[in-house]
Enzyme design. Structure first.
Site, PDB file in Angstrom:
ATOM      1  NE  ARG A  61      -2.153  -1.809   3.307  1.00 57.87           N
ATOM      2  CZ  ARG A  61      -2.141  -3.110   3.595  1.00 57.87           C
ATOM      3  NH1 ARG A  61      -2.897  -3.933   2.902  1.00 57.87           N
ATOM      4  NH2 ARG A  61      -1.389  -3.586   4.560  1.00 57.87           N
ATOM      5  CD  GLU A  98       3.306 -10.205  18.472  1.00 56.20           C
ATOM      6  OE1 GLU A  98       2.839  -9.381  17.654  1.00 56.20           O
ATOM      7  OE2 GLU A  98       2.631 -10.784  19.335  1.00 56.20           O
TER       8      GLU A  98
HETATM    9  P1  5GP Z   1       4.056  -2.326  11.849  1.00 54.96           P
HETATM   10  O1  5GP Z   1       5.316  -2.880  11.294  1.00 54.96           O
HETATM   11  O2  5GP Z   1       4.159  -0.838  12.133  1.00 54.96           O
HETATM   12  O3  5GP Z   1       3.529  -3.086  13.028  1.00 54.96           O
HETATM   13  O4  5GP Z   1       2.933  -2.532  10.742  1.00 54.96           O
HETATM   14  C1  5GP Z   1       2.820  -1.658   9.676  1.00 54.96           C
HETATM   15  C2  5GP Z   1       2.787  -2.396   8.368  1.00 54.96           C
HETATM   16  O5  5GP Z   1       1.767  -3.372   8.372  1.00 54.96           O
HETATM   17  C3  5GP Z   1       2.483  -1.443   7.227  1.00 54.96           C
HETATM   18  O6  5GP Z   1       3.228  -1.822   6.074  1.00 54.96           O
HETATM   19  C4  5GP Z   1       0.996  -1.614   6.996  1.00 54.96           C
HETATM   20  O7  5GP Z   1       0.677  -1.593   5.629  1.00 54.96           O
HETATM   21  C5  5GP Z   1       0.659  -2.961   7.609  1.00 54.96           C
HETATM   22  N1  5GP Z   1      -0.499  -2.880   8.531  1.00 54.96           N
HETATM   23  C6  5GP Z   1      -0.519  -3.239   9.830  1.00 54.96           C
HETATM   24  N2  5GP Z   1      -1.743  -3.063  10.352  1.00 54.96           N
HETATM   25  C7  5GP Z   1      -2.507  -2.552   9.361  1.00 54.96           C
HETATM   26  C8  5GP Z   1      -3.897  -2.138   9.289  1.00 54.96           C
HETATM   27  O8  5GP Z   1      -4.689  -2.170  10.245  1.00 54.96           O
HETATM   28  N3  5GP Z   1      -4.315  -1.651   8.099  1.00 54.96           N
HETATM   29  C9  5GP Z   1      -3.481  -1.560   7.038  1.00 54.96           C
HETATM   30  N4  5GP Z   1      -3.985  -1.039   5.899  1.00 54.96           N
HETATM   31  N5  5GP Z   1      -2.196  -1.954   7.068  1.00 54.96           N
HETATM   32  C10 5GP Z   1      -1.712  -2.440   8.219  1.00 54.96           C
END
Ligand code: 5GP
Length: 174
Positions: A61, A98
């Site tokens: 995205r 995780e």
């Molecule tokens: P993080 O590494 O910060 O835990 O997760 C962020 C990454 O996972 C981003 O690349 C994002 O696209 C995806 N992601 C995690 N949770 C969501 C969510 O609730 N919605 C969307 N659209 N992407 C998420």
């Protein structure tokens, strides 16, 4: 205020996806609405630092949102990909999840030393993805101007994993 209304109307919420206990935010309603997409990209532009030369966007995205930002900025777009998609000798970083680990890659020779660079993704959750993307981007010796997200889930404190990176977000959710 108008922008805040757009979040409520154009970001869908799915409980227990992709795993139990997670509330997934789906940006599809925003992407498919021509007027709303234009309005959000225009607003997002107003938050960004000046003279950006490259937008680095994270699969998948971060591609969809990073490309129109790069186009509007007059900047180039550089993709960050998951393992095994890029030819040649891409820059590679393995980072911890995780459970287990993941690999991100950036195409070889894609960012010149000193280039004014912004990292973009749709959503900041725990910050693991952004931290890895930023570390890999910095290996090119760029001038990292900051990281910018459509949505920040403040409760997960992803910012803590990104100290000394200026962050901007269109929507911060407490
Ligand atoms: P993080 O590494 O910060 O835990 O997760 C962020 C990454 O996972 C981003 O690349 C994002 O696209 C995806 N992601 C995690 N949770 C969501 C969510 O609730 N919605 C969307 N659209 N992407 C998420």
């Amino acid at each position: 205020e108008q922008i805040e209304d757009l979040r409520r109307s154009h970001i869908a919420e799915y409980p227990d996806f992709p795993t139990p206990g997670v509330l997934f935010r789906d940006i599809t309603p925003l992407l498919r609405d021509a007027g709303a997409l234009r309005e959000v990209i225009r607003y997002w532009m107003s938050l960004l630092p000046a003279d950006i030369e490259y937008v680095v966007g994270t699969e998948a995205r971060g591609f969809v949102l990073g490309a129109p930002l790069a186009y509007e900025l007059g900047a180039g777009f550089v993709p960050v990909r998951k393992a095994g998609k890029l030819p040649g000798s891409p820059a590679t970083l393995r980072y911890d999840l995780e459970y287990g680990s993941a690999v991100v890659q950036i195409p070889e020779n894609s960012l010149p030393v000193g280039a004014r660079t912004l990292v973009v993704d749709d959503l900041l959750a725990t910050g693991g993805t952004a931290a890895a993307t930023i570390e890999l981007t910095r290996r090119f010796g760029v001038e990292l101007l900051g990281a910018s997200f459509l949505i920040e889930l403040e409760g997960l404190q992803g910012r803590r994993k990104l100290p000394d990176v200026p962050l901007t977000t269109v929507w911060s959710i407490p």
